[in-house]
Design an enzyme around this catalytic site. Structure first.
Site, short mmCIF file in Angstrom:
data_model
loop_
_atom_site.label_atom_id
_atom_site.label_comp_id
_atom_site.label_asym_id
_atom_site.label_seq_id
_atom_site.Cartn_x
_atom_site.Cartn_y
_atom_site.Cartn_z
N GLU A 224 30.65 92.96 -58.34
CA GLU A 224 31.61 92.40 -59.40
C GLU A 224 31.15 91.31 -60.30
O GLU A 224 30.52 90.72 -60.21
CB GLU A 224 32.46 91.29 -59.02
CG GLU A 224 33.45 91.62 -59.67
CD GLU A 224 34.87 90.72 -59.53
OE1 GLU A 224 35.92 90.96 -58.92
OE2 GLU A 224 35.12 89.48 -59.37
N ASN B 109 36.37 80.77 -68.87
CA ASN B 109 35.78 79.90 -67.90
C ASN B 109 36.04 78.29 -68.17
O ASN B 109 36.29 78.43 -66.75
CB ASN B 109 33.99 80.24 -68.53
CG ASN B 109 33.31 79.33 -67.47
OD1 ASN B 109 33.99 80.05 -65.89
ND2 ASN B 109 32.56 78.92 -67.24
P1 0O2 Z 1 35.73 83.17 -55.90
O1 0O2 Z 1 35.08 83.42 -55.38
O2 0O2 Z 1 36.42 82.45 -54.93
O3 0O2 Z 1 36.06 83.26 -57.05
P2 0O2 Z 1 41.99 88.98 -55.97
O4 0O2 Z 1 40.57 88.80 -55.22
O5 0O2 Z 1 43.29 89.33 -54.68
O6 0O2 Z 1 42.63 88.03 -56.38
P3 0O2 Z 1 41.43 91.55 -56.57
O7 0O2 Z 1 42.41 92.57 -57.30
O8 0O2 Z 1 40.13 91.95 -55.85
O9 0O2 Z 1 42.29 89.89 -57.09
O10 0O2 Z 1 40.26 91.38 -58.37
P4 0O2 Z 1 40.46 90.30 -59.21
O11 0O2 Z 1 41.93 89.79 -59.64
O12 0O2 Z 1 40.06 91.46 -60.50
O13 0O2 Z 1 39.81 89.55 -59.50
C1 0O2 Z 1 39.07 88.42 -58.52
C2 0O2 Z 1 38.21 87.91 -58.55
O14 0O2 Z 1 38.54 86.99 -60.28
C3 0O2 Z 1 38.83 86.68 -57.73
O15 0O2 Z 1 38.23 85.66 -56.99
C4 0O2 Z 1 38.91 85.19 -58.88
O16 0O2 Z 1 37.24 84.89 -59.32
C5 0O2 Z 1 38.87 85.83 -60.32
N1 0O2 Z 1 40.28 85.59 -60.93
C6 0O2 Z 1 41.19 86.29 -60.08
N2 0O2 Z 1 42.40 85.68 -60.84
C7 0O2 Z 1 42.25 84.24 -61.16
C8 0O2 Z 1 43.30 83.39 -61.17
O17 0O2 Z 1 44.28 83.31 -61.24
N3 0O2 Z 1 42.52 81.78 -61.45
C9 0O2 Z 1 41.44 81.82 -61.47
N4 0O2 Z 1 40.62 80.95 -62.19
N5 0O2 Z 1 40.08 82.61 -61.08
C10 0O2 Z 1 40.96 84.50 -60.89
P5 0O2 Z 1 38.47 84.79 -55.68
O18 0O2 Z 1 38.50 85.50 -54.49
O19 0O2 Z 1 38.92 83.62 -56.16
O20 0O2 Z 1 36.90 84.80 -55.47
#
Ligand code: 0O2
Ligand code: 0O2
Length: 212
Positions: A138, A147
């Site tokens: 990703e 950011n």
């Molecule tokens: P990490 O490694 O902690 O960053 P989901 O993962 O269930 O939320 P989806 O559809 O798999 O949703 O993917 P999405 O929402 O396109 O992308 C997920 C990643 O985007 C997250 O990874 C975050 O890095 C970022 N992200 C998405 N929504 C938010 C938000 O509201 N706030 C912040 N700060 N980041 C967000 P992870 O899983 O958190 O992993």
């Protein structure tokens, strides 16, 4: 880390390492051509085993299907201006070293949390001693302001497990709005700079014509 995890994560490590070099290389090429680079900096990471298990459980993904998770390998490309994001996306779409399998535009359609960023999911081939292996990666493309907000919100999310007290929630929403306005203001300045450059270039050409 036990051997099974080490083996499972090795292709993702390799993908992140390779893509970091390649994406940073785009920035270097703009620098060589003395052009404004749409990329400010690039970071990358492989998700921790704890976060992988956590996400798989939340998603109901069984342990033998962990490779379905799209962000075990993750890269971030930071841009100065909002329209640099589009430039970067177009550059990535033209590349032949991976296949884009999904795009999510949270720049024009922000998430309810206030999160803004452009996500691209790639199928990236790595070469191993056992042949080619394709892994999902990703890439998050965002401005420095997006950011900043996402980094702060992410740490608060850890603290409150997503259940913010009303006051904090309101402040985060206002901060998201402020980050949006900051991006707008910076885009305006960018426009001004380009206009000024065009104006001076015209003046120089005019002077040369008179003198010549
Ligand atoms: P990490 O490694 O902690 O960053 P989901 O993962 O269930 O939320 P989806 O559809 O798999 O949703 O993917 P999405 O929402 O396109 O992308 C997920 C990643 O985007 C997250 O990874 C975050 O890095 C970022 N992200 C998405 N929504 C938010 C938000 O509201 N706030 C912040 N700060 N980041 C967000 P992870 O899983 O958190 O992993
Ligand atoms: P330069 O010349 O410093 O810009 P590495 O594996 O060492 O290449 P790593 O471990 O991924 O890099 O480090 P990290 O923290 O992910 O950061 C990668 C690049 O982003 C580094 O630049 C950092 O200097 C830069 N970086 C990180 N945070 C910021 C930030 O907030 N603002 C700016 N402008 N840059 C940041 P390089 O690759 O060392 O090159």
């Amino acid at each position: 880390m036990d051997r099974i995890w080490e083996e499972f994560l090795a292709p993702y490590d390799q993908a992140v390492d390779e893509l970091k070099v390649k994406l940073k290389g785009i920035r270097s090429q703009f620098k060589i051509h003395k052009e404004h680079s749409p990329i400010e900096f690039v970071t990358g990471r492989v998700k921790s085993t704890a976060s992988i298990l956590d996400k798989a459980e939340r998603r109901g993904i069984p342990l033998d299907k962990l490779e379905e998770l799209q962000d075990i390998a993750g890269l971030r490309m930071m841009c100065q201006f909002v329209d640099d994001i589009k430039t970067v996306v177009d550059l990535l779409r033209k590349r032949k070293d991976f296949e884009i399998v999904e795009e999510r535009d949270y720049v024009t359609q922000k998430k309810a949390s206030g999160y803004r960023s452009y996500h691209m999911v790639l199928l990236y081939p790595i070469q191993t001693i056992n042949g080619e292996k394709k892994v999902l990666v990703e890439i998050q493309i965002r401005t420095l302001a997006m950011n900043f907000w996402a980094t702060i919100e992410h740490s608060l999310n850890y603290k409150y497990s997503g259940k913010y007290p009303e006051k904090i929630y309101e402040r985060l929403q206002r901060a998201a709005e402020a980050a949006y306005l900051l991006d707008e203001e910076m885009s305006e300045i960018k426009h001004e700079i380009r206009e000024a450059q065009a104006f001076f270039l015209k003046k120089e050409i005019g002077k040369d014509d008179k003198e010549g």
